[in-house]
Design a protein around this motif. Structure first.
Motif, PDB file in Angstrom:
ATOM      1  N   ARG A   1      17.941   0.860  -7.309  1.00 27.60           N
ATOM      2  CA  ARG A   1      16.918   0.945  -8.292  1.00 27.60           C
ATOM      3  C   ARG A   1      15.727   1.529  -7.298  1.00 27.60           C
ATOM      4  N   GLN A   2      15.769   1.833  -6.239  1.00 28.61           N
ATOM      5  CA  GLN A   2      14.888   2.499  -5.365  1.00 28.61           C
ATOM      6  C   GLN A   2      15.284   2.936  -4.132  1.00 28.61           C
ATOM      7  N   LEU A   3      14.598   3.958  -3.752  1.00 23.59           N
ATOM      8  CA  LEU A   3      14.824   4.605  -2.376  1.00 23.59           C
ATOM      9  C   LEU A   3      13.512   4.299  -1.639  1.00 23.59           C
ATOM     10  N   ILE A   4      13.399   3.743  -0.288  1.00 24.15           N
ATOM     11  CA  ILE A   4      12.350   3.239   0.409  1.00 24.15           C
ATOM     12  C   ILE A   4      12.278   4.171   1.415  1.00 24.15           C
ATOM     13  N   VAL A   5      11.127   4.992   1.870  1.00 29.45           N
ATOM     14  CA  VAL A   5      10.848   5.611   3.159  1.00 29.45           C
ATOM     15  C   VAL A   5      10.230   4.719   4.036  1.00 29.45           C
ATOM     16  N   ARG A   6      10.740   4.218   5.306  1.00 27.90           N
ATOM     17  CA  ARG A   6      10.229   2.978   5.739  1.00 27.90           C
ATOM     18  C   ARG A   6       9.252   3.821   6.647  1.00 27.90           C
ATOM     19  N   ALA A   7       8.256   2.995   7.356  1.00 27.45           N
ATOM     20  CA  ALA A   7       7.086   3.583   8.099  1.00 27.45           C
ATOM     21  C   ALA A   7       7.666   4.029   9.581  1.00 27.45           C
ATOM     22  N   ASN A   8       8.759   3.757   9.887  1.00 29.66           N
ATOM     23  CA  ASN A   8       9.758   4.500  10.983  1.00 29.66           C
ATOM     24  C   ASN A   8      10.401   5.502  10.767  1.00 29.66           C
ATOM     25  N   GLY A   9      10.590   5.930   9.291  1.00 24.01           N
ATOM     26  CA  GLY A   9      11.020   7.233   8.981  1.00 24.01           C
ATOM     27  C   GLY A   9      12.371   7.118   8.584  1.00 24.01           C
ATOM     28  N   SER A  10      12.894   5.761   8.587  1.00 23.94           N
ATOM     29  CA  SER A  10      14.327   5.468   8.076  1.00 23.94           C
ATOM     30  C   SER A  10      14.458   5.451   6.642  1.00 23.94           C
ATOM     31  N   LEU A  11      15.436   5.834   5.915  1.00 26.91           N
ATOM     32  CA  LEU A  11      15.600   5.707   4.414  1.00 26.91           C
ATOM     33  C   LEU A  11      16.428   4.340   4.195  1.00 26.91           C
ATOM     34  N   VAL A  12      16.130   3.567   3.293  1.00 27.84           N
ATOM     35  CA  VAL A  12      16.700   2.303   2.707  1.00 27.84           C
ATOM     36  C   VAL A  12      16.879   2.567   1.144  1.00 27.84           C
ATOM     37  N   ALA A  13      18.136   2.565   0.591  1.00 27.07           N
ATOM     38  CA  ALA A  13      18.275   2.356  -0.748  1.00 27.07           C
ATOM     39  C   ALA A  13      18.503   0.837  -0.921  1.00 27.07           C
TER      40      ALA A  13
ATOM     41  N   GLY B   1       0.658  -1.169  -0.042  1.00 26.50           N
ATOM     42  CA  GLY B   1       0.013  -0.118   0.015  1.00 26.50           C
ATOM     43  C   GLY B   1       0.918   1.332   0.056  1.00 26.50           C
ATOM     44  N   GLU B   2       2.266   1.433  -0.449  1.00 24.82           N
ATOM     45  CA  GLU B   2       2.983   2.364  -0.433  1.00 24.82           C
ATOM     46  C   GLU B   2       2.458   3.289  -1.563  1.00 24.82           C
ATOM     47  N   THR B   3       2.774   4.767  -1.324  1.00 20.91           N
ATOM     48  CA  THR B   3       2.860   5.740  -2.205  1.00 20.91           C
ATOM     49  C   THR B   3       4.058   5.709  -3.092  1.00 20.91           C
ATOM     50  N   VAL B   4       4.119   5.510  -4.227  1.00 26.03           N
ATOM     51  CA  VAL B   4       5.155   5.428  -5.091  1.00 26.03           C
ATOM     52  C   VAL B   4       5.540   6.558  -6.092  1.00 26.03           C
ATOM     53  N   PHE B   5       6.777   7.111  -6.107  1.00 26.62           N
ATOM     54  CA  PHE B   5       6.879   8.064  -7.137  1.00 26.62           C
ATOM     55  C   PHE B   5       8.026   7.364  -8.208  1.00 26.62           C
TER      56      PHE B   5
ATOM     57  N   LEU C   1      11.012   6.283  -5.828  1.00 26.10           N
ATOM     58  CA  LEU C   1      10.738   6.360  -4.358  1.00 26.10           C
ATOM     59  C   LEU C   1       9.583   5.835  -3.941  1.00 26.10           C
ATOM     60  N   ARG C   2       9.734   4.873  -2.827  1.00 28.08           N
ATOM     61  CA  ARG C   2       8.547   4.360  -2.209  1.00 28.08           C
ATOM     62  C   ARG C   2       8.432   4.775  -0.876  1.00 28.08           C
ATOM     63  N   VAL C   3       6.961   5.178  -0.531  1.00 28.22           N
ATOM     64  CA  VAL C   3       7.057   5.798   0.780  1.00 28.22           C
ATOM     65  C   VAL C   3       5.890   4.601   1.673  1.00 28.22           C
ATOM     66  N   GLU C   4       6.386   4.065   2.595  1.00 27.25           N
ATOM     67  CA  GLU C   4       5.634   3.002   3.074  1.00 27.25           C
ATOM     68  C   GLU C   4       4.286   3.893   4.055  1.00 27.25           C
ATOM     69  N   PRO C   5       3.183   3.279   4.084  1.00 27.52           N
ATOM     70  CA  PRO C   5       2.217   3.639   4.941  1.00 27.52           C
ATOM     71  C   PRO C   5       2.333   3.608   6.515  1.00 27.52           C
ATOM     72  N   LYS C   6       1.926   4.319   7.223  1.00 24.72           N
ATOM     73  CA  LYS C   6       2.005   3.964   8.647  1.00 24.72           C
ATOM     74  C   LYS C   6       0.671   4.812   9.131  1.00 24.72           C
TER      75      LYS C   6
END
Length: 110
Positions: A20-32, A6-10, A49-54
Motif C-alpha cells: 500500500r505504501q513505499l516508505i523512505v526511512r530517515a536513514n535512506g532505506s526503502l521499506v514497502a 511529519g513525513e512528506t507524502v505523495f 510514497l512517504r518520505v520521513e523527515p531527518k
C-alpha cells in the motif's frame, strides 16, 4: 531528533505490487509496507510514497516534466507530526532562461 511523523507524502505515487505504501526511512532505506500506520485526520499519510523527515536534510522533487507538463504524481502534502515539531521550507525553481524568469517574476510583483 526527538520527533515522529511529519513525513512528506505523495499519495498518488504507485507503491510496489502487493504494497500500500513505499516508505523512505530517515536513514535512506526503502521499506514497502502492506499495513502503514493510519493517521487520524489525514488518510493520505497511509498511501503512496512517504518520505520521513531527518534533521538537516531536504526532499527535492519536480512538479513539472522537462516539457513543462504538470506531473500528476508530484501532488504532495505534509503529514502531521505525532511527536515533536516539524519545520518546513519551500524553495521554488523555474525552468526558464534567467532573463525570461526575471521578466515573468517582475510582472507578478508589480
Amino acid at each position: 531528533d526527538d520527533f515522529f511523523g511529519g513525513e512528506t507524502v505523495f499519495p498518488r505515487s504507485v507503491p510496489p505490487r502487493g504494497s500500500r505504501q513505499l516508505i523512505v526511512r530517515a536513514n535512506g532505506s526503502l521499506v514497502a509496507s502492506q499495513r502503514p500506520e493510519e493517521r487520524p485526520g489525514m488518510n493520505e499519510c497511509a498511501t503512496g510514497l512517504r518520505v520521513e523527515p531527518k534533521k538537516g536534510t531536504a526532499a527535492l522533487f519536480y512538479s513539472k516534466s522537462g516539457a513543462g507538463v504538470n506531473d500528476y504524481m508530484s501532488y504532495h502534502g505534509g503529514c502531521p507530526p505525532v511527536q515533536g515539531v516539524k519545520y518546513g521550507l519551500n524553495g521554488f525553481m523555474w525552468n526558464l532562461y534567467a532573463e525570461a524568469g526575471y521578466h515573468a517574476w517582475s510582472h507578478i510583483m508589480h
